[in-house]
Structure formats: C-alpha cells, structure tokens
Motif scaffolding. Structure first.
Motif, PDB file in Angstrom:
ATOM      1  N   HIS A 396      27.199  36.833  50.480  1.00 48.28           N
ATOM      2  CA  HIS A 396      26.437  36.966  49.239  1.00 48.28           C
ATOM      3  C   HIS A 396      25.514  35.778  48.999  1.00 48.28           C
ATOM      4  O   HIS A 396      25.139  35.490  47.865  1.00 48.28           O
ATOM      5  N   THR A 426      20.491  40.003  48.530  1.00 47.38           N
ATOM      6  CA  THR A 426      21.819  40.203  47.947  1.00 47.38           C
ATOM      7  C   THR A 426      21.799  41.062  46.692  1.00 47.38           C
ATOM      8  O   THR A 426      22.855  41.360  46.141  1.00 47.38           O
ATOM      9  N   SER A 427      20.612  41.441  46.232  1.00 48.85           N
ATOM     10  CA  SER A 427      20.533  42.280  45.034  1.00 48.85           C
ATOM     11  C   SER A 427      19.166  42.931  44.971  1.00 48.85           C
ATOM     12  O   SER A 427      18.215  42.492  45.631  1.00 48.85           O
ATOM     13  N   GLY A 601      26.629  26.657  36.782  1.00 52.15           N
ATOM     14  CA  GLY A 601      26.316  27.323  38.033  1.00 52.15           C
ATOM     15  C   GLY A 601      26.421  26.412  39.238  1.00 52.15           C
ATOM     16  O   GLY A 601      26.690  25.204  39.116  1.00 52.15           O
ATOM     17  N   LEU A 635      30.644  29.226  37.558  1.00 50.66           N
ATOM     18  CA  LEU A 635      30.087  30.249  38.442  1.00 50.66           C
ATOM     19  C   LEU A 635      29.740  29.533  39.745  1.00 50.66           C
ATOM     20  O   LEU A 635      28.582  29.257  40.042  1.00 50.66           O
ATOM     21  N   ASP A 637      29.827  30.281  42.956  1.00 46.41           N
ATOM     22  CA  ASP A 637      29.071  30.994  43.984  1.00 46.41           C
ATOM     23  C   ASP A 637      28.858  32.414  43.473  1.00 46.41           C
ATOM     24  O   ASP A 637      29.251  32.738  42.355  1.00 46.41           O
ATOM     25  N   TYR A 638      28.233  33.259  44.284  1.00 45.14           N
ATOM     26  CA  TYR A 638      27.877  34.590  43.804  1.00 45.14           C
ATOM     27  C   TYR A 638      28.617  35.703  44.538  1.00 45.14           C
ATOM     28  O   TYR A 638      28.165  36.844  44.588  1.00 45.14           O
ATOM     29  N   PRO A 653      30.453  37.285  39.423  1.00 48.20           N
ATOM     30  CA  PRO A 653      28.987  37.399  39.525  1.00 48.20           C
ATOM     31  C   PRO A 653      28.414  38.787  39.252  1.00 48.20           C
ATOM     32  O   PRO A 653      27.422  38.898  38.528  1.00 48.20           O
ATOM     33  N   VAL A 673      22.447  27.621  37.109  1.00 51.34           N
ATOM     34  CA  VAL A 673      22.512  28.925  37.776  1.00 51.34           C
ATOM     35  C   VAL A 673      21.145  29.211  38.390  1.00 51.34           C
ATOM     36  O   VAL A 673      20.110  28.998  37.746  1.00 51.34           O
ATOM     37  N   ARG A 677      19.620  34.764  39.897  1.00 50.82           N
ATOM     38  CA  ARG A 677      20.918  35.178  39.380  1.00 50.82           C
ATOM     39  C   ARG A 677      20.945  35.069  37.854  1.00 50.82           C
ATOM     40  O   ARG A 677      21.573  35.888  37.176  1.00 50.82           O
TER      41      ARG A 677
END
Length: 724
Positions: A396, A426-427, A601, A635, A637-638, A653, A673, A677
């Motif tokens: 990720h 990743t998104s 983050g 947070l 990592d993702y 995440p 962050v 993200r």
C-alpha cells in the motif's frame, strides 16, 4: 388528430411488442399518430437495441431478485423500471412536425414533456443529448427509433425511485454501490414524490404531459383505445419479444485470440468494438453499445461494408460508407465512428514489437496516440497495488523494495533501467492525481489494470488524454475484484482487496525494448527511517514496525498536482484568509471542543533524518502537551487493518471515520498525513461524521477541510501554541 392511449401495467415483453407493432402499423397507415402512456409489471431492466445483455446487466442479481430483462427497439443505454414509473411514447410521422432532424425532434419532444411537468409544479427542462432534468438532476431519460419518415420516441417519468435497486441491477462502477455512491446517485436523479411530497394520480400526470406536448408540437389529441389489429398482433408477437432470440440477439463479442477488442466513448454514447484481423486485413467487425442512430440497421450495414478491408484502408472506407448514404446519429459524427473502429486496430502495431497475435489483447488501449509512438515516449510506469503480495510491506505504498518476490519489483527495476518514474497506484484518487500530473508535465505513461477497470473508469483516462496525458494500458493476470462480485469491488475501491495479481511481464519487456537504457538511472534511492522519539508513547503496543513506510518523497514528486488546489496561506471553508486568522480560529476551536482529536501521520510519526520535519515534530509534541486534552490517534502507514486494531489510538486507513465515530470527536486535526491520503480522509470524515476537520499541511493545503493552512512549518506550530 392524434390518438392517446394508456395500455396499463404490462410485462416488458408486451410493452416492447407493442412498440414494434405500433411503429409498424403507423408506417403502414393503419393507425393514427399516437401518444402512449405505459407502465411495467413486474419490474425489469431494459437494454438498448445495440447493447449486449452480459455487458450491461448484473444477471446474478436480477435473476435472484426476480427482475425481468428485456431489449428495447430503441437505442441508448440500459434502464431500470419499477412498477411506479410512467413511460410515455410519441409515435408519428416526421412530415406532421415539419420534417425536422433527429436532434430537433429530440429537443421538441423533451421540451414538451418538460413543459408538462412544469404544470405539476416541477421545474423540468430539456438537457442535451436526450435527458429531462430538474435543477441538474435527471428525472427522465429518452430515446427513439426511426423507420424512414416514421418514428417512435419514448421516455420515462421517475415517480418514486429505488436508486440502490437500480444500481445493483446494472453493470456500473462499484463505488456507486456504496452508501456514498448511492447518495451520489440520488443526488444526480430526481423523482416526483421527492419533489412534491406525494405521487399525483397518474391521470394528472397524463393530462399535464399531453398539454405540454400539444403546445410544443402544435398538435391536437383525443383519448382512444388499441385497435383490434393491435391486440391481435400483440397476442401473436409478445412471446418473441420475451425470447432469448430477441433479448440476446446482440452478443457480447466472442472471447478468443482471433478478436481484437476496444472501447470508445464520446458525447453520443459508448461503442464496444471487436475485430478479427488476418495479417493486414480486417476480416470481421462487431459493434455494439449505447448510442442512437437511424436507420436502425446502419451498424449492421457498416459491419458488412468493412469486411475484408485492408487495415490501411479502413479509415477511408468508414468515411466512404457514411458519405454514400443518408443517416443520422444523436450527437454522433463520422469522426466518432472512425475512432471507434480504429481503436482496437491500433493494437496490431504490437506485432512490430515481436508480440504474438494471440497476445495483442493483453494491450488494453493506446490512448492519445499510436502504440509505438506512446511506448517510445513513455516516462512514467503506473503499477497496481493489487499485483504486490499481501505480505509485502510495500503493498500500500508508492514504492517497492525490489526483493524479487513479485512482478511489480521486476517492473520497478525495468522502469529505473529505462529512465522512467515508477508509481504504485494505491487508490482511485491517486490515479486521478497522477494522470493530472502526467498531463501537466507532458509525460506519457505505461499502465497496468484489468479490462473491467478500464471500461468503468474510461472517463478518467479520456479526460486526462484531452489535456495531454497519453498512455498505453496493459492487462493484468489473475482473478480480479470485478470477477469476484460487488463486495470485492467495493473492497478494492477502498484499497482492501486482498487477492494477488500479476503483471503481463512478457508484454511489458517487449514494449520497453525500443527504449534505450539510461546509465545509472536504475539505482534506487533509499530513505531510511526510525520511529520519532517524540511520539514513541503513542505507538500501539500491537503495532509491528514495517520494512517500509510512506516517505516525504511521495508528496514531493506530485507538487504539480497539489498546486491545483492552492488558494493562499490558509482557507476557512470557501474563504481564503491569512494564516494568522486561520490559526486564531483553530485555537478557539480547540479550546471550545469537547473531544478534540489529533491525527499524526507518517511524515511526523517517523523520523526520516530531515531537520525541518524533526523541528516540526518537536513543536507538535509541545502542542499536544499544551492542549492536554487531545485524543491522539496515529496513522503510521496506509495499510488496511485487516486484523483487529484499537480505534481509540489508531486509524484504519480505508476507514478513518471509524476512529472518529468511536471517540465521538467533534474536532479532528490532521498533521503529517500525505496530501493524497489527507484528501481521502477528509472525504470519508465529511461523509460519515459531523466532526470539524482541520489540516496543518506542509504543502499547498486542503480547501475541502473546514480549515486548512498551507506550508505549515515549526514556526506556525509555535504561533498556534502561543495562541492557546
């Protein structure tokens, strides 16, 4: 005098049979021009004349739910009918209306229906190409078919609509099946009950629409009944229009190594094109999709005309075909047909790269230019996170350890060898931003995805190409989320898909052979990290430090994307303000908040040896001590939290709202962050919570937050501390 009939609630096969019968009888002069009102029972999905059922309908859902599937005699896209919807049809002779064009007929009829709805207190208007809307929301989709000078034009009026059931019946992008997607779809359509608070009697609806059509078309009407001949023909033909022969007569192109596939979209609709090529000759072509043309057999004639055509002559032959006959298409041009036909044929260039013919469909598309042209100029390599192993700490991350454990590592090494920039997507948001960045920098990309993803996300690639992002897309190997059903599609959209896929390694290496190696470019720059000493006490006891984490470089390589949102020192809502004003408001919000939370983050939770970030971490710790009431959540990592985690101390995440809802936080402050993200977190928090969102961004800020500061350094954190 035009006849008006209401044929009641009927199964789809009867309604479609009546469409065909009434158009034929009007052309034969056996019935007068007619306005017909109709309804469907049971509920059904109707695809357009040129569409293939398998490509448009979620058959597993419709069969399970008892929803009938049928085919219209008109073009256009698939639609869902429940028992409340009212259909309307205008069946007539163009000469009665002044021999107008298809587009003018569409405008006049839609305007007439809109005028009718206005008489009910609904602010309806015609929206090209063929919709009727209320303040930007669609309340009626329309379409038609021509037989010479005779036509049938039809549409619907949404009365009380189940958006979720419609979305689940049709093959549409999975995010529309989430609660957010359903809400988004509801925001794009409108129905009578939501507008008026009740459903008027159907007779009132009929009367209003008739008045609008009479005014706009300049006609007179009177109520009547179906003729004996219409009733008799209905008994004879209804079974045919419920048969597989009719419903499945447009086939999804056969899967096989002989056919080359392509998808093309334009203002006039969607074309799905399959071609069979022998050497340099186009032997066969199959075209289906969502569009309106007349005469109706135009597509079949084009397919026949192009058989056995040398590829070099295909474009000329397409233009000859349309110049030699009368035709009309709704918002379609000859150029659209040229592009649609050529789209799959461009893959043939792969033979020049040494690819076997049977593997050419592993090339999904060459976008914005020829295949060889795009490959030669490629600068960026886009790689899907789902092709990394589930156990990989980099799955990720926009990075790769190049351990040799998957094809993504091979692709990273190849990219560095050829002087390219590899990026793991990743998104969906990251893909969108990266394509924008490619366009702004003038970069051509080589990407990897599945055919289903490309079909459903075609628009994002098309829009990027229009502003300069050319590219080549290769297929991937394995069981994709789309083949595993709606639930896995939704997991993939949120970054939680756990199946491992592979890249088409052979095709990738062949395609890159034309690019020269760049000496020294394959050396990968590592960035070491350790846990920041200022936040060690916030690390969850169960958290295992990974081999890799998101680094500052992930944001810095995309500054051109982030500049797009930059509005100044700070923003409060839609207002741009000096950063001091924003900090004063933030200080007041922190003091007044009952349950403030601070999210730390990766940029600050980890120590990357960068003095600027270290200074910022020191001040952030001082801020925590100063406030004393922050519920600190990390947070680090993702990666999705596939196992249990504690939402009191950590965010998941893909589901950041869970932690905020768990603590019932009325203020959420994001620091450290990554920008891409942060945008995702803001969107989810605004959707699922009532928390006020503030971001202290190290780059260009986030106007979507309730409050955001740009280029937030240690000094600005010090200023905030003083205000408290």
């Amino acid at each position: 005098m035009w006849r008006v009939v209401y044929t009641g609630q009927r199964p789809q096969k009867e309604n479609i049979a009546l469409d065909r019968i009434m158009l034929d009888l009007r052309a034969e002069g056996k019935i007068p021009s007619t306005i017909r009102f109709l309804q469907f029972k049971p509920e059904c999905v109707l695809i357009g004349f040129h569409q293939a059922v398998e490509q448009e309908v979620r058959l597993e859902y419709t069969q399970r739910e008892g929803i009938e599937v049928g085919r219209r005699i008109t073009g256009g896209g698939a639609i869902y009918f429940d028992e409340t919807q009212i259909g309307w049809e205008v069946i007539g002779n163009l000469e009665e209306l002044g021999s107008i064009s298809y587009e003018e007929l569409t405008r006049k009829i839609c305007t007439g229906v809109a005028k009718g709805l206005q008489k009910l207190g609904i602010k309806a208007e015609f929206r090209p190409r063929n919709d009727i809307e209320v303040e930007g929301r669609k309340i009626s989709g329309t379409g038609g078919v021509f037989e010479g000078k005779f036509f049938l034009y039809q549409g619907t009026v949404l009365m009380d609509f189940n958006v979720e059931r419609m979305l689940k019946s049709l093959q549409i992008p999975v995010e529309k099946l989430t609660s957010k997607g359903i809400k988004s779809a509801e925001d794009r359509v409108e129905w009578v009950k939501r507008l008026l608070g009740y459903i008027p009697q159907k007779e009132k609806i009929f009367e209003a629409i008739l008045e609008g059509l009479e005014e706009e078309l300049g006609i007179e009407t009177q109520w009547g009944e179906l003729t004996e001949e219409e009733r008799k023909l209905l008994e004879e033909r209804e079974e045919y229009f419920g048969s597989e022969e009719w419903i499945y007569h447009v086939k999804k192109a056969p899967q096989g190594e002989e056919m080359l596939f392509g998808i093309y979209r334009c203002l006039g609709g969607t074309f799905r094109v399959s071609t069979k090529v022998d050497g340099s000759v186009l032997q066969q072509i199959i075209i289906n999709g969502d569009f309106f043309v007349k005469p109706q057999r135009l597509i079949y004639d084009l397919e026949a005309y192009l058989k056995h055509t040398p590829i070099q002559d295909v474009e000329r032959r397409v233009r000859e075909f349309f110049s030699s006959r009368e035709w009309e298409g709704l918002n379609l041009s000859v150029e659209d047909f040229v592009e649609a036909v050529l789209f799959p044929l461009r893959k043939v260039e792969g033979l020049e790269l040494g690819m076997e013919k049977k593997r050419l469909n592993n090339i999904i598309a060459s976008i914005g230019g020829g295949l060889i042209e795009n490959l030669a100029s490629a600068k960026v390599m886009l790689l899907p996170y789902c092709a990394k192993p589930r156990w990989c700490d980099y799955r990720h991350l926009d990075d790769c350890g190049e351990c040799g454990g998957c094809t993504v590592g091979d692709a990273y090494r190849l990219a560095y060898q050829k002087g390219m920039i590899p990026i793991t997507i990743t998104s969906f948001e990251l893909l969108r931003d990266t394509l924008l960045w490619c366009a702004q920098e003038g970069y051509t990309y080589v990407g990897h995805c599945c055919y289903e993803f490309y079909e459903k996300r075609y628009e994002i690639f098309r829009k990027a190409s229009e502003i300069g992002a050319k590219g080549v897309l290769f297929d991937i190997v394995g069981t994709t989320c789309y083949s595993l059903g709606v639930e896995e599609e939704e997991r993939a959209y949120h970054g939680e898909f756990t199946v491992e896929l592979d890249l088409m390694k052979e095709e990738l290496y062949m395609s890159m052979e034309m690019k020269e190696d760049v000496e020294g470019s394959h050396t990968r720059k590592e960035q070491s990290f350790t846990l920041s000493p200022y936040f060690e006490d916030f690390k969850p006891s169960y958290y295992k430090i990974p081999k890799a984490v998101p680094t500052p470089q992930e944001d810095r390589t995309r500054t051109s994307m982030q500049k797009e949102v930059f509005r100044g020192e700070a923003t409060i809502g839609e207002k741009t303000v000096p950063y001091r004003e924003a900090l004063e408001l933030l200080a007041r919000c922190i003091r007044e908040s009952e349950r403030p939370t601070l999210v730390i983050g990766p940029l600050l939770f980890w120590d990357f040896g960068e003095v600027e970030l270290q200074d910022k971490a020191i001040k952030l710790r001082e801020l925590i001590e100063k406030v004393g009431r922050f519920n600190v959540k990390v947070l680090p990592d993702y990666r999705p939290k596939l196992k249990k985690y504690d939402p009191a101390v950590e965010m998941d995440p893909p589901n950041p709202h869970h932690a905020v809802l768990h603590g019932r936080h009325d203020l959420t402050l994001l620091v450290g962050v990554h920008c891409y993200r942060t945008d995702f977190v803001i969107r989810l928090l605004k959707k699922h919570t009532d928390t006020k969102i503030a971001t202290l961004c190290g780059l260009y800020g986030h106007p979507e937050a309730h409050l955001s500061t740009s280029f937030t350094d240690a000094q600005k954190l010090e200023d905030l501390i003083k205000l408290l």
